[in-house]
Design a protein around this motif. Structure first.
Motif, PDB file in Angstrom:
ATOM      1  N   LEU A   1      10.510   2.371   2.700  1.00  0.00           N
ATOM      2  CA  LEU A   1      10.066   1.914   3.024  1.00  0.00           C
ATOM      3  C   LEU A   1      11.320   1.756   4.941  1.00  0.00           C
ATOM      4  CD1 LEU A   1       9.043  -0.612   0.810  1.00  0.00           C
ATOM      5  CD2 LEU A   1       7.430   0.876   1.792  1.00  0.00           C
ATOM      6  N   PHE A  12       1.361   0.118 -13.506  1.00  0.00           N
ATOM      7  CA  PHE A  12       1.355   1.314 -12.635  1.00  0.00           C
ATOM      8  C   PHE A  12       2.427   2.634 -13.353  1.00  0.00           C
ATOM      9  CE2 PHE A  12       3.779   3.053  -9.010  1.00  0.00           C
ATOM     10  CZ  PHE A  12       2.660   3.527  -8.350  1.00  0.00           C
ATOM     11  N   ILE A  65       7.256  -1.800  -6.614  1.00  0.00           N
ATOM     12  CA  ILE A  65       8.326  -2.739  -6.209  1.00  0.00           C
ATOM     13  C   ILE A  65       7.728  -4.411  -6.858  1.00  0.00           C
ATOM     14  CG2 ILE A  65       9.306  -4.523  -3.939  1.00  0.00           C
ATOM     15  CD1 ILE A  65       9.285  -1.306  -2.614  1.00  0.00           C
ATOM     16  N   THR A 106       4.329   1.502  -1.155  1.00  0.00           N
ATOM     17  CA  THR A 106       4.991   1.665  -2.184  1.00  0.00           C
ATOM     18  C   THR A 106       3.267   2.453  -3.340  1.00  0.00           C
ATOM     19  OG1 THR A 106       6.226   0.037  -1.595  1.00  0.00           O
ATOM     20  CG2 THR A 106       6.409   0.912  -3.760  1.00  0.00           C
ATOM     21  N   TYR A 107       2.506   1.592  -3.663  1.00  0.00           N
ATOM     22  CA  TYR A 107       1.569   2.045  -4.555  1.00  0.00           C
ATOM     23  C   TYR A 107       0.685   2.851  -4.558  1.00  0.00           C
ATOM     24  CZ  TYR A 107       3.113  -2.259  -7.019  1.00  0.00           C
ATOM     25  OH  TYR A 107       4.317  -2.878  -7.560  1.00  0.00           O
ATOM     26  N   ARG A 108       0.989   3.629  -3.533  1.00  0.00           N
ATOM     27  CA  ARG A 108       0.336   5.290  -3.093  1.00  0.00           C
ATOM     28  C   ARG A 108      -0.790   4.900  -2.318  1.00  0.00           C
ATOM     29  NH1 ARG A 108       3.967   9.631  -4.395  1.00  0.00           N
ATOM     30  NH2 ARG A 108       5.770   8.495  -4.238  1.00  0.00           N
ATOM     31  N   ALA A 160      -6.018   4.152  -6.802  1.00  0.00           N
ATOM     32  CA  ALA A 160      -5.478   5.715  -6.126  1.00  0.00           C
ATOM     33  C   ALA A 160      -4.359   6.919  -6.853  1.00  0.00           C
ATOM     34  CB  ALA A 160      -3.679   5.142  -4.727  1.00  0.00           C
ATOM     35  N   PHE A 178      -3.944  -8.405  -3.141  1.00  0.00           N
ATOM     36  CA  PHE A 178      -4.487  -8.598  -2.333  1.00  0.00           C
ATOM     37  C   PHE A 178      -5.766  -9.766  -2.417  1.00  0.00           C
ATOM     38  CE2 PHE A 178      -3.356  -4.675  -2.482  1.00  0.00           C
ATOM     39  CZ  PHE A 178      -3.904  -3.222  -1.330  1.00  0.00           C
ATOM     40  N   PRO A 182      -3.599   0.008  -7.390  1.00  0.00           N
ATOM     41  CA  PRO A 182      -2.536   1.188  -7.680  1.00  0.00           C
ATOM     42  C   PRO A 182      -2.787   2.017  -8.464  1.00  0.00           C
ATOM     43  CG  PRO A 182      -2.163  -1.001  -7.959  1.00  0.00           C
ATOM     44  CD  PRO A 182      -3.111  -1.218  -8.144  1.00  0.00           C
ATOM     45  N   CYS A 233       0.953  -1.094   0.047  1.00  0.00           N
ATOM     46  CA  CYS A 233       0.200   0.454   0.222  1.00  0.00           C
ATOM     47  C   CYS A 233       0.711   1.010  -0.038  1.00  0.00           C
ATOM     48  CB  CYS A 233      -1.258   0.118   1.331  1.00  0.00           C
ATOM     49  SG  CYS A 233      -2.471  -0.900   1.201  1.00  0.00           S
ATOM     50  N   PRO A 257       7.896   6.357   0.092  1.00  0.00           N
ATOM     51  CA  PRO A 257       8.378   5.841  -1.213  1.00  0.00           C
ATOM     52  C   PRO A 257       8.070   7.154  -2.477  1.00  0.00           C
ATOM     53  CG  PRO A 257       6.141   4.821   0.148  1.00  0.00           C
ATOM     54  CD  PRO A 257       7.362   5.892   1.093  1.00  0.00           C
ATOM     55  N   LEU A 300       7.856   4.270  -8.980  1.00  0.00           N
ATOM     56  CA  LEU A 300       8.847   3.875  -8.550  1.00  0.00           C
ATOM     57  C   LEU A 300       7.838   2.452  -7.912  1.00  0.00           C
ATOM     58  CD1 LEU A 300      11.674   3.042  -6.003  1.00  0.00           C
ATOM     59  CD2 LEU A 300       9.899   1.583  -5.338  1.00  0.00           C
TER      60      LEU A 300
END
Lengths: 259, 290
Positions: free
Chosen positions: B54, B151, B78, A155-157, B103, B88, B100, A153, B72, B76
């Motif tokens: 992190l 992403f 990972i 890392t991917y904002r 988001a 998930f 993502p 979460c 972060p 980027l």
């Protein structure tokens, strides 16, 4: 289809057997306080499917559901706050331990003074008991969230509402549901208890009225109805759980399969 | 694109200090594919977590895309080793890839396009409605790669992504990573403990020492850009390079450093680590011989 029939059969087998035993064992009973099951069942429809359904049963159930809903909202809300905030947890834990230790029935007189004898008091009694399993389980569930997923979460904002819904609540959902299941049975008990004092309607009140009025078969039929309500509620709960936790059972089954 | 200077990380806990990273210096140019290899327990994951923002380093500097890392970094992504824990489980494959992007506040049509493209790139277009736990380990890791690709990162970090999958799946996934790197043009830092894998995949291999970690050597892999499991792995140059990395890792395990040819960066990181062709010593040649 046949598997479903077998499951229904398994579900009903023991209750049917117990009813049969009750039926035959009480068949010739002349004991005033332990009437035959046949006479209990014969008064059941007239007792509950008339006015009382609207006047007593449904209001009781409405208060139960309102209390449960409030307990869920407050328990999950506070649980998420406490689970994610260590300082808050340290600060509030002693207070919660104190409040949790108070048996809700002891709160009935207090709540009568504070909230009167209406629905508010009864709902609050239910909330006061049901909130704890939800709250404590939510805290544990939130704290136990997977760290790799938390890193994902970050890392991917994935933040804010997305994070709350897709990460925090979902990863705590198995524990939240376990808490809700406990709350359900506590709620049913407290629904009755809240109606024993200073009440003029409700399922618990009516059962008590039958007892003091020596309407013994009617009293027994009320107990039976409470049991049936409990079973129906837990079946409904299972339906909800299957939807909410389908993934969880799937993960568990997959893990078992790979062993 | 990625730059570290004097990166140091000391874990402090229970009255015991553990120096995981002593002083790590390296630079990754935009678009490069760099593998980081080292003995097990050498702080590879610590390094990666620091790069990803992190984990806060004890001292030293990290910049990603020219900006210092204090969380972060933008752009980027990972891919974690633990695929089972980074997807998930309550979301279907496509939703995992899409989250993502939500988001990022992309439009629905844009999200859908990226999800479709990424899933197609990893060969999972048919699995979009499956749940992760219904897939094999290798497929789950493909989903994680697809999520990273959708992403649209400029930097992609991979932390021993194939450590937990079987050998054949691993070979497929290695080729997949090479192809998506070439196609999507990301800067890729790939952490692994597998020496063959590091040489097979990367344009460069950064060899780390045991903890407390420094860079032992920064090795250019002068193999052709087109690689395949059979040809590349039997290429004499591949075998040579692999032998070299192997002996370096062995030395690092025994704690021999800095090596005689001065490959380890000096304190302060003024001079870059050795790069270029590999002169083979006698000791190394013995590892190379089959």
């Amino acid at each position: 289809m046949t598997r479903r029939l077998i499951r229904v059969g398994m579900f009903l087998a023991l209750p049917v057997l117990l009813f049969a035993i009750w039926w035959f064992a009480s068949a010739g009973s002349t004991d005033f306080y332990q009437p035959p099951l046949s006479s209990i069942l014969s008064v059941f429809p007239d007792t509950w499917f008339g006015d009382r359904m609207v006047k007593d049963v449904l209001p009781s159930l409405a208060r139960l559901l309102a209390g449960l809903a409030l307990a869920l909202v407050a328990g999950i809300g506070f649980g998420v706050l406490l689970g994610t905030n260590r300082t808050l947890r340290a600060l509030l834990e002693p207070v919660f331990e104190f409040l949790r230790a108070i048996p809700p029935p002891a709160l009935v007189p207090v709540l009568i003074l504070l909230a009167g004898i209406g629905d508010t008091m009864k709902v609050l009694v239910i909330v006061s008991g049901c909130i704890w399993p939800v709250l404590l389980n939510t805290v544990e569930g939130v704290r136990g969230a997977d760290e790799v997923l938390a890193d994902t979460c970050r890392t991917y904002r994935i933040t804010g509402r997305l994070r709350l819904y897709h990460f925090v609540l979902r990863s705590a959902s198995p524990q939240i549901m376990a808490g809700a299941r406990q709350a359900l049975s506590i709620g049913l008990i407290l629904m009755v208890i809240s109606e024993l004092k200073a009440a003029n309607e409700g399922l618990g009140f009516t059962v008590r009225e039958f007892q003091t009025g020596f309407q013994i078969p009617e009293m027994w039929s009320g107990v039976l109805l409470l049991g049936i309500i409990g079973v129906v509620l837990s079946l409904l709960f299972r339906l909800v759980e299957r939807r909410v936790l389908g993934w969880y059972h799937g993960v568990r089954a997959a893990e078992r399969g790979s062993l | 694109m990625i730059e570290t200077r004097g990166l140091r990380k000391v874990y402090d806990g229970h009255g015991r200090q553990v120096e995981a990273l002593a002083s790590v210096d390296f630079t990754v140019e935009p678009g490069q594919f760099v593998c980081v290899v080292g003995p097990s327990g050498c702080g590879k994951t610590t390094l990666l977590r620091c790069l990803a923002g992190l984990l806060a380093p004890t001292s030293g500097e990290i910049t990603v895309g020219g900006r210092p890392v204090d969380g972060p970094p933008d752009g980027l992504a990972i891919v974690f080793q633990e695929y089972g824990r980074s997807l998930f489980p309550w979301l279907r494959v496509a939703d995992n890839v899409e989250l993502p992007l939500k988001a990022k506040r992309l439009r629905r049509t844009e999200r859908r396009g990226l999800v479709d493209e990424a899933l197609a790139a990893v060969g999972l277009s048919d699995a979009r409605t499956a749940y992760p736990w219904q897939l094999s380990g290798g497929m789950q890791q493909r989903v994680a790669i697809a999520r990273a690709l959708a992403f649209q990162p400029t930097v992609l970090l991979m932390d021993e992504p194939f450590a937990a999958v079987d050998a054949q799946t691993r070979a497929d996934l290695e080729d997949l990573v090479r192809s998506v790197w070439q196609r999507f043009g990301v800067t890729l830092l790939f952490v692994t403990h597998d020496i063959d894998e590091s040489v097979y995949l990367g344009q460069r291999v950064i060899i780390l020492s045991s903890s407390p970690t420094v860079v032992v050597e920064d090795l250019a892999v002068d193999l052709p850009a087109e690689r395949d499991q059979l040809g590349t792995r039997s290429d004499p140059r591949f075998i040579e390079l692999r032998g070299h990395v192997y002996s370096r890792v062995q030395q690092a395990k025994r704690g021999i450093m800095p090596p005689e040819d001065g490959a380890a960066p000096p304190e302060g990181g003024a001079a870059p680590a050795e790069r270029g062709t590999v002169p083979l010593t006698k000791e190394e040649s013995s590892h190379v011989a089959p």
